[in-house]
Write a protein that holds these residues in place. Sequence first.
Motif, PDB file in Angstrom:
ATOM      1  N   UNK A 116       0.833  -1.203   0.000  1.00 37.67           N
ATOM      2  CA  UNK A 116       0.000   0.000   0.000  1.00 37.67           C
ATOM      3  C   UNK A 116       0.872   1.259   0.000  1.00 37.67           C
ATOM      4  N   UNK A 117       0.343   2.344  -0.533  1.00 39.53           N
ATOM      5  CA  UNK A 117       1.078   3.606  -0.486  1.00 39.53           C
ATOM      6  C   UNK A 117       1.004   4.243   0.897  1.00 39.53           C
ATOM      7  N   UNK A 118       2.060   4.980   1.231  1.00 39.48           N
ATOM      8  CA  UNK A 118       2.042   5.778   2.465  1.00 39.48           C
ATOM      9  C   UNK A 118       2.956   6.978   2.258  1.00 39.48           C
ATOM     10  N   UNK A 119       2.467   8.135   2.684  1.00 33.82           N
ATOM     11  CA  UNK A 119       3.222   9.370   2.557  1.00 33.82           C
ATOM     12  C   UNK A 119       4.489   9.266   3.401  1.00 33.82           C
ATOM     13  N   UNK A 120       5.600   9.714   2.863  1.00 27.70           N
ATOM     14  CA  UNK A 120       6.914   9.659   3.515  1.00 27.70           C
ATOM     15  C   UNK A 120       7.317   8.236   3.909  1.00 27.70           C
ATOM     16  N   UNK A 121       6.641   7.275   3.281  1.00 26.08           N
ATOM     17  CA  UNK A 121       6.957   5.857   3.498  1.00 26.08           C
ATOM     18  C   UNK A 121       6.944   5.470   4.982  1.00 26.08           C
ATOM     19  N   UNK A 122       5.952   5.980   5.706  1.00 23.12           N
ATOM     20  CA  UNK A 122       5.848   5.639   7.129  1.00 23.12           C
ATOM     21  C   UNK A 122       5.357   4.201   7.332  1.00 23.12           C
ATOM     22  N   UNK A 123       4.686   3.631   6.319  1.00 26.18           N
ATOM     23  CA  UNK A 123       4.179   2.260   6.379  1.00 26.18           C
ATOM     24  C   UNK A 123       3.562   1.963   7.756  1.00 26.18           C
ATOM     25  N   UNK A 124       2.469   2.651   8.105  1.00 25.23           N
ATOM     26  CA  UNK A 124       1.934   2.604   9.460  1.00 25.23           C
ATOM     27  C   UNK A 124       1.063   1.397   9.795  1.00 25.23           C
ATOM     28  N   UNK A 125       0.889   0.463   8.883  1.00 20.34           N
ATOM     29  CA  UNK A 125       0.027  -0.693   9.142  1.00 20.34           C
ATOM     30  C   UNK A 125       0.792  -1.763   9.907  1.00 20.34           C
ATOM     31  N   UNK A 126       0.076  -2.352  10.843  1.00 27.82           N
ATOM     32  CA  UNK A 126       0.594  -3.487  11.602  1.00 27.82           C
ATOM     33  C   UNK A 126      -0.547  -4.482  11.752  1.00 27.82           C
ATOM     34  N   UNK A 127      -0.217  -5.750  11.697  1.00 27.62           N
ATOM     35  CA  UNK A 127      -1.220  -6.804  11.805  1.00 27.62           C
ATOM     36  C   UNK A 127      -0.779  -7.836  12.839  1.00 27.62           C
ATOM     37  N   UNK A 128      -1.731  -8.318  13.607  1.00 27.14           N
ATOM     38  CA  UNK A 128      -1.531  -9.503  14.450  1.00 27.14           C
ATOM     39  C   UNK A 128      -2.421 -10.582  13.861  1.00 27.14           C
ATOM     40  N   UNK A 129      -1.856 -11.755  13.667  1.00 27.62           N
ATOM     41  CA  UNK A 129      -2.568 -12.863  13.044  1.00 27.62           C
ATOM     42  C   UNK A 129      -2.918 -13.890  14.118  1.00 27.62           C
ATOM     43  N   UNK A 130      -4.200 -14.213  14.222  1.00 24.75           N
ATOM     44  CA  UNK A 130      -4.675 -15.189  15.196  1.00 24.75           C
ATOM     45  C   UNK A 130      -5.301 -16.365  14.455  1.00 24.75           C
ATOM     46  N   UNK A 131      -4.806 -17.557  14.729  1.00 23.08           N
ATOM     47  CA  UNK A 131      -5.362 -18.784  14.174  1.00 23.08           C
ATOM     48  C   UNK A 131      -5.427 -19.819  15.289  1.00 23.08           C
ATOM     49  N   UNK A 132      -6.146 -20.882  15.043  1.00 17.87           N
ATOM     50  CA  UNK A 132      -6.184 -21.992  15.996  1.00 17.87           C
ATOM     51  C   UNK A 132      -6.450 -21.541  17.421  1.00 17.87           C
ATOM     52  N   UNK A 133      -5.623 -22.045  18.343  1.00 14.51           N
ATOM     53  CA  UNK A 133      -5.777 -21.710  19.760  1.00 14.51           C
ATOM     54  C   UNK A 133      -5.464 -20.242  20.046  1.00 14.51           C
ATOM     55  N   UNK A 134      -4.779 -19.585  19.130  1.00  9.00           N
ATOM     56  CA  UNK A 134      -4.490 -18.162  19.293  1.00  9.00           C
ATOM     57  C   UNK A 134      -5.747 -17.319  19.358  1.00  9.00           C
ATOM     58  N   UNK A 135      -6.848 -17.823  18.805  1.00  9.40           N
ATOM     59  CA  UNK A 135      -8.102 -17.066  18.845  1.00  9.40           C
ATOM     60  C   UNK A 135      -8.649 -16.973  20.267  1.00  9.40           C
ATOM     61  N   UNK A 136      -8.312 -17.929  21.130  1.00  2.00           N
ATOM     62  CA  UNK A 136      -8.704 -17.824  22.542  1.00  2.00           C
ATOM     63  C   UNK A 136      -7.912 -16.706  23.221  1.00  2.00           C
ATOM     64  N   UNK A 137      -6.655 -16.560  22.814  1.00  2.00           N
ATOM     65  CA  UNK A 137      -5.845 -15.436  23.315  1.00  2.00           C
ATOM     66  C   UNK A 137      -6.492 -14.122  22.897  1.00  2.00           C
ATOM     67  N   UNK A 138      -6.941 -14.059  21.652  1.00  2.00           N
ATOM     68  CA  UNK A 138      -7.606 -12.858  21.153  1.00  2.00           C
ATOM     69  C   UNK A 138      -8.866 -12.556  21.966  1.00  2.00           C
ATOM     70  N   UNK A 139      -9.643 -13.570  22.271  1.00  2.00           N
ATOM     71  CA  UNK A 139     -10.854 -13.347  23.051  1.00  2.00           C
ATOM     72  C   UNK A 139     -10.506 -12.773  24.427  1.00  2.00           C
TER      73      UNK A 139
END
Length: 188
Positions: free
Chosen positions: A38-61
Amino acid sequence: MNVPPHVANRRSVFPQFFTDRAVSRATIDTLLEAANLAPSHRKTEPWRYRVYTGKGKQTLLREMQTTYENLNGTETWTEKLANKFGKKLEQSPVVLVIFLSRDPAASVPEWEEVAAVGASVTNLWNSLADFNLGGYWSSPGFLCGDYGAYPGTPANHRCLGMFYLGYHEAPELPRPRGGWAEKVTYVG
């Protein structure tokens, strides 16, 4: 319609239509690689993602519960909330939590970084059809109100929502849109 297929085919697919088929790590990585373009001004690249699958979804809850209780003070996480969000998590093979990572130097206005995160999510969303996946971006108020405070994140991170994704058996539903020309003014 002359719109490119990856844009014309983008749609919201809700968790109740997901199958229990797992999404491979390689596929998730490819989607996140698309998101990263994705584009970002001044290349700040401000997106961050946490991926939850399997048992990790209980952590998310549990993280959702902590966030809710921290923001609401006297209100407690109820069984109704646990069931509502627990069901969506259970139905979704993958859940991404989306964050804005604000540039500490504030080299661009915050709204530009929020827009860049939106562009990142759009890249991911537009890539789903290539893998026969569906997805849905949700922003529960207690996670995202005032950009949300989220457990275990740096002070410059703000939650901008959750993205549920998975293989699906969703029916084709109407997606009415007003005409694009009604939203455009040409000058000159």
